[in-house]
Scaffold this active site. Structure first.
Site, PDB file in Angstrom:
ATOM      1  N   SER A 123       0.870  -1.060   0.108  1.00  0.00           N
ATOM      2  CA  SER A 123       0.032   0.047  -0.007  1.00  0.00           C
ATOM      3  C   SER A 123       0.886   1.354  -0.162  1.00  0.00           C
ATOM      4  CB  SER A 123      -0.773   0.007   1.311  1.00  0.00           C
ATOM      5  OG  SER A 123      -1.544   1.278   1.341  1.00  0.00           O
ATOM      6  N   TYR A 147      -2.067  -0.949  11.055  1.00  0.00           N
ATOM      7  CA  TYR A 147      -2.178  -1.745   9.734  1.00  0.00           C
ATOM      8  C   TYR A 147      -1.083  -1.181   8.775  1.00  0.00           C
ATOM      9  CZ  TYR A 147      -3.893  -1.546   4.955  1.00  0.00           C
ATOM     10  OH  TYR A 147      -3.930  -1.766   3.467  1.00  0.00           O
ATOM     11  N   LYS A 151       2.196  -3.849   6.681  1.00  0.00           N
ATOM     12  CA  LYS A 151       2.624  -3.604   5.449  1.00  0.00           C
ATOM     13  C   LYS A 151       4.227  -3.533   5.242  1.00  0.00           C
ATOM     14  CE  LYS A 151      -1.491  -4.284   3.424  1.00  0.00           C
ATOM     15  NZ  LYS A 151      -1.714  -5.491   3.031  1.00  0.00           N
TER      16      LYS A 151
HETATM   17  P1  NAD Z   1     -11.156  -6.674   1.163  1.00  0.00           P
HETATM   18  O1  NAD Z   1     -11.482  -6.640   2.749  1.00  0.00           O
HETATM   19  O2  NAD Z   1     -12.253  -6.516   0.302  1.00  0.00           O
HETATM   20  O3  NAD Z   1     -10.666  -8.210   0.741  1.00  0.00           O
HETATM   21  C1  NAD Z   1      -9.803  -8.900   1.874  1.00  0.00           C
HETATM   22  C2  NAD Z   1     -10.366 -10.262   1.930  1.00  0.00           C
HETATM   23  O4  NAD Z   1      -9.258 -11.146   2.658  1.00  0.00           O
HETATM   24  C3  NAD Z   1     -11.767 -10.544   2.485  1.00  0.00           C
HETATM   25  O5  NAD Z   1     -12.556 -11.028   1.816  1.00  0.00           O
HETATM   26  C4  NAD Z   1     -11.413 -11.159   3.710  1.00  0.00           C
HETATM   27  O6  NAD Z   1     -12.635 -11.982   4.036  1.00  0.00           O
HETATM   28  C5  NAD Z   1     -10.487 -11.994   3.499  1.00  0.00           C
HETATM   29  N1  NAD Z   1      -9.434 -12.228   4.731  1.00  0.00           N
HETATM   30  C6  NAD Z   1      -8.981 -11.499   5.588  1.00  0.00           C
HETATM   31  N2  NAD Z   1      -8.312 -12.132   6.452  1.00  0.00           N
HETATM   32  C7  NAD Z   1      -8.524 -13.505   6.168  1.00  0.00           C
HETATM   33  C8  NAD Z   1      -7.665 -14.537   6.638  1.00  0.00           C
HETATM   34  N3  NAD Z   1      -7.078 -14.604   7.729  1.00  0.00           N
HETATM   35  N4  NAD Z   1      -7.822 -15.786   5.915  1.00  0.00           N
HETATM   36  C9  NAD Z   1      -8.670 -15.831   4.833  1.00  0.00           C
HETATM   37  N5  NAD Z   1      -9.218 -14.692   4.224  1.00  0.00           N
HETATM   38  C10 NAD Z   1      -8.903 -13.586   5.095  1.00  0.00           C
HETATM   39  O7  NAD Z   1      -9.916  -5.598   1.076  1.00  0.00           O
HETATM   40  P2  NAD Z   1      -9.657  -4.987  -0.214  1.00  0.00           P
HETATM   41  O8  NAD Z   1      -9.970  -3.893  -0.473  1.00  0.00           O
HETATM   42  O9  NAD Z   1      -9.953  -5.977  -1.376  1.00  0.00           O
HETATM   43  O10 NAD Z   1      -7.810  -5.365  -0.015  1.00  0.00           O
HETATM   44  C11 NAD Z   1      -7.143  -6.380  -0.424  1.00  0.00           C
HETATM   45  C12 NAD Z   1      -5.738  -6.029  -0.025  1.00  0.00           C
HETATM   46  O11 NAD Z   1      -5.073  -4.865  -0.485  1.00  0.00           O
HETATM   47  C13 NAD Z   1      -5.519  -6.192   1.642  1.00  0.00           C
HETATM   48  O12 NAD Z   1      -4.078  -6.777   1.860  1.00  0.00           O
HETATM   49  C14 NAD Z   1      -5.282  -4.389   1.727  1.00  0.00           C
HETATM   50  O13 NAD Z   1      -4.517  -4.276   2.995  1.00  0.00           O
HETATM   51  C15 NAD Z   1      -4.783  -4.101   0.584  1.00  0.00           C
HETATM   52  N6  NAD Z   1      -4.734  -2.854   0.175  1.00  0.00           N
HETATM   53  C16 NAD Z   1      -6.107  -2.416  -0.134  1.00  0.00           C
HETATM   54  C17 NAD Z   1      -6.377  -0.864  -0.227  1.00  0.00           C
HETATM   55  C18 NAD Z   1      -7.898  -0.362  -0.400  1.00  0.00           C
HETATM   56  O14 NAD Z   1      -7.922   0.661  -0.137  1.00  0.00           O
HETATM   57  N7  NAD Z   1      -8.582  -1.362  -0.779  1.00  0.00           N
HETATM   58  C19 NAD Z   1      -5.434  -0.005  -0.308  1.00  0.00           C
HETATM   59  C20 NAD Z   1      -4.144  -0.527  -0.374  1.00  0.00           C
HETATM   60  C21 NAD Z   1      -3.800  -2.013  -0.053  1.00  0.00           C
HETATM   61  N1  UFG Z   2     -12.448  11.540   3.469  1.00  0.00           N
HETATM   62  C1  UFG Z   2     -13.434  12.494   4.029  1.00  0.00           C
HETATM   63  N2  UFG Z   2     -14.725  11.950   4.461  1.00  0.00           N
HETATM   64  C2  UFG Z   2     -14.842  10.461   4.774  1.00  0.00           C
HETATM   65  C3  UFG Z   2     -13.618   9.711   4.232  1.00  0.00           C
HETATM   66  C4  UFG Z   2     -12.629  10.236   3.598  1.00  0.00           C
HETATM   67  O1  UFG Z   2     -13.166  13.647   3.665  1.00  0.00           O
HETATM   68  O2  UFG Z   2     -15.723  10.192   5.279  1.00  0.00           O
HETATM   69  C5  UFG Z   2     -11.284  12.046   2.889  1.00  0.00           C
HETATM   70  C6  UFG Z   2      -9.818  11.780   3.592  1.00  0.00           C
HETATM   71  O3  UFG Z   2      -9.690  13.041   4.705  1.00  0.00           O
HETATM   72  C7  UFG Z   2      -8.946  11.923   2.490  1.00  0.00           C
HETATM   73  C8  UFG Z   2      -9.720  11.458   1.266  1.00  0.00           C
HETATM   74  O4  UFG Z   2     -11.002  11.596   1.667  1.00  0.00           O
HETATM   75  O5  UFG Z   2      -8.520  13.148   2.336  1.00  0.00           O
HETATM   76  C9  UFG Z   2      -9.341   9.758   1.115  1.00  0.00           C
HETATM   77  O6  UFG Z   2      -9.801   8.985   2.379  1.00  0.00           O
HETATM   78  P1  UFG Z   2      -9.718   7.326   2.357  1.00  0.00           P
HETATM   79  O7  UFG Z   2     -10.039   7.114   3.598  1.00  0.00           O
HETATM   80  O8  UFG Z   2     -10.717   7.047   1.253  1.00  0.00           O
HETATM   81  O9  UFG Z   2      -8.106   7.019   1.908  1.00  0.00           O
HETATM   82  P2  UFG Z   2      -6.977   7.249   2.632  1.00  0.00           P
HETATM   83  O10 UFG Z   2      -6.051   7.828   1.476  1.00  0.00           O
HETATM   84  O11 UFG Z   2      -7.167   7.792   3.869  1.00  0.00           O
HETATM   85  O12 UFG Z   2      -6.684   5.673   2.829  1.00  0.00           O
HETATM   86  C10 UFG Z   2      -6.633   4.734   2.047  1.00  0.00           C
HETATM   87  C11 UFG Z   2      -6.750   3.382   2.523  1.00  0.00           C
HETATM   88  C12 UFG Z   2      -5.634   3.037   3.391  1.00  0.00           C
HETATM   89  C13 UFG Z   2      -4.394   3.041   2.651  1.00  0.00           C
HETATM   90  C14 UFG Z   2      -3.963   4.631   1.917  1.00  0.00           C
HETATM   91  C15 UFG Z   2      -2.977   4.419   1.118  1.00  0.00           C
HETATM   92  O13 UFG Z   2      -7.892   3.521   3.314  1.00  0.00           O
HETATM   93  O14 UFG Z   2      -5.635   1.879   3.917  1.00  0.00           O
HETATM   94  O15 UFG Z   2      -5.340   4.747   1.103  1.00  0.00           O
HETATM   95  O16 UFG Z   2      -3.056   3.563   0.147  1.00  0.00           O
HETATM   96  F1  UFG Z   2      -3.399   2.914   3.411  1.00  0.00           F
END
Ligand code: NAD
Ligand code: UFG
Length: 346
Positions: A123, A147, A151
């Site tokens: 991330s 969190y 990573k």
């Molecule tokens: P998500 O929660 O939709 O998907 C993750 C899946 O993993 C879920 O279906 C959950 O049930 C499963 N899971 C969690 N722990 C488990 C375990 N111990 N065993 C088996 N299954 C398990 O999340 P996502 O948005 O699809 O994110 C996927 C990956 O990408 C995560 O590792 C997250 O940290 C990373 N990531 C997400 C974002 C974002 O903003 N969505 C940004 C950067 C990185």
């Molecule tokens: N924001 C609002 N109101 C809300 C939610 C978010 O104003 O209800 C704003 C935040 O302050 C930020 C922007 O919208 O300026 C984006 O916020 P998000 O929560 O959607 O995303 P972040 O960039 O804060 O975080 C996301 C993931 C993290 C990851 C990060 C970098 O949630 O897990 O991107 O990849 F680490």
């Protein structure tokens, strides 16, 4: 066959679609902690065949050993993890166990089975508070919450593993802000409870599930004062994974670390405007306090991904909002029921 951990989740399910459509066989393992089994049939509807599915936990040593024994797995894409920054500060041990221990158990099972190709969901959070923009892969890393720390640690574990013996092909993919949904409207993001992230929250204001959006601060050092992020369409991200897998397959060994973003930042106000265009309704909002731990702005330098993978994001803000809205506004009673359980007009 490609093993996708967390494959019923948001990003994993879209990647499963892209891989199946490219001709790969997919096996999904997910404990359904943050997703639903129905996603498997939705992937089947989109691609014409359901991926194999095992409901289980990546920390289950004997389950994993059996799975590598009974399936011919060539590579693992590791999405399974917990991802809520705020929650991670409240239950850090759960995050360390699930994310770090889970990854170690998975890697041990791979090593025992002689499978050495691994694509990891990292991330942009590993860059901490940006010292310069756009963010290049050599920007110093830091973590301000458990969190983010998971990573960092998993990235480091992968580096030591790569150095420990020949033959590992590892991609550490640093996602920026994934949004949108598959254009079919059959799969998308299903946050439980009050969404932490901007786009799902805006979507729930548009569907009437929430009264208004709180904008977390409008006094940042950005053009309109609201936070700026690099939003990337989840289908572009999924394509990025396929490209990273193919890149790994073509190397004798590799440790690839690359950003997956668009290189373009948008503010909260710009996101609201774009979403209003897509859904045809006004999005009510008020300006609230800054959210602790938030940074002002963050976007990717995409040069390295282009150079190494030949990949770049193709879809723009319009598609992100249109596809996200198609999914959010679908007629899905299960989803509506879950939304009502957590109904809250904050
Ligand atoms: P998500 O929660 O939709 O998907 C993750 C899946 O993993 C879920 O279906 C959950 O049930 C499963 N899971 C969690 N722990 C488990 C375990 N111990 N065993 C088996 N299954 C398990 O999340 P996502 O948005 O699809 O994110 C996927 C990956 O990408 C995560 O590792 C997250 O940290 C990373 N990531 C997400 C974002 C974002 O903003 N969505 C940004 C950067 C990185
Ligand atoms: N924001 C609002 N109101 C809300 C939610 C978010 O104003 O209800 C704003 C935040 O302050 C930020 C922007 O919208 O300026 C984006 O916020 P998000 O929560 O959607 O995303 P972040 O960039 O804060 O975080 C996301 C993931 C993290 C990851 C990060 C970098 O949630 O897990 O991107 O990849 F680490």
């Amino acid at each position: 066959m490609i093993l996708i951990t967390g494959g019923t989740g948001f990003i994993g399910s879209h990647t499963a679609v892209v891989l199946q459509q490219a001709g790969y066989d997919v096996l999904v393992i997910d404990n359904l902690h943050n997703s639903e089994r129905e996603v498997i049939s939705a992937i089947g509807q989109i691609t014409g065949r359901e991926p194999a599915f095992i409901e289980g936990d990546i920390r289950d040593v004997s389950l994993l050993a059996g799975l590598f024994k009974t399936h011919h797995i060539q590579a693992v894409m590791h999405f399974a993890g917990l991802k809520a920054v705020g929650e991670s500060t409240q239950i850090p041990l759960t995050y360390y166990d699930n994310n770090i221990q889970g990854s170690i158990t998975l890697l041990q099972a791979m090593r025992n089975a002689g499978v050495r190709t691994f694509v990891f969901s990292s991330s942009a959070t590993v860059y901490g508070d940006p010292q310069r923009l756009p963010l290049t892969e050599d920007h110093p890393r830091s973590a301000t919450n458990p969190y983010g720390y998971t990573k960092l640690v998993i990235e480091d574990i992968l580096e030591s593993l790569y150095r420990s013996e020949p033959g590992w092909k590892i991609a550490r993919l640093r996602y920026f802000n994934p949004v949108g949904a598959h254009p079919s409207g059959l799969i998308g993001e299903s946050p439980q409870g009050i969404p932490n992230n901007l786009m799902p929250f805006i979507a729930q204001v548009a569907t009437g599930q929430r009264k208004q959006l709180n904008i977390f601060g409008n006094d940042y050092d950005t053009p309109d004062g609201t936070g700026v992020r690099d939003y990337i369409h989840v289908m572009d991200l999924a394509e990025g994974h396929k490209t990273a897998l193919e890149y790994c397959n073509a190397q004798a060994q590799t440790l690839l670390t690359t950003n997956l973003g668009t290189g373009q930042g948008y503010s909260v106000l710009e996101m609201i405007q774009a979403y209003e265009q897509a859904c045809g309704k006004p999005i009510a909002y008020q300006v609230a306090e800054r959210r602790p731990g938030d940074i002002a702005a963050c976007w990717a330098d995409t040069t390295y991904a282009k150079q190494t993978l030949g990949w770049k994001a193709d879809l723009g803000l319009k598609e992100m909002c249109q596809d996200g809205w198609r999914w959010a506004s679908r007629d899905n009673t299960g989803q509506q029921k879950r939304g009502q359980d957590s109904f809250n007009t904050d």
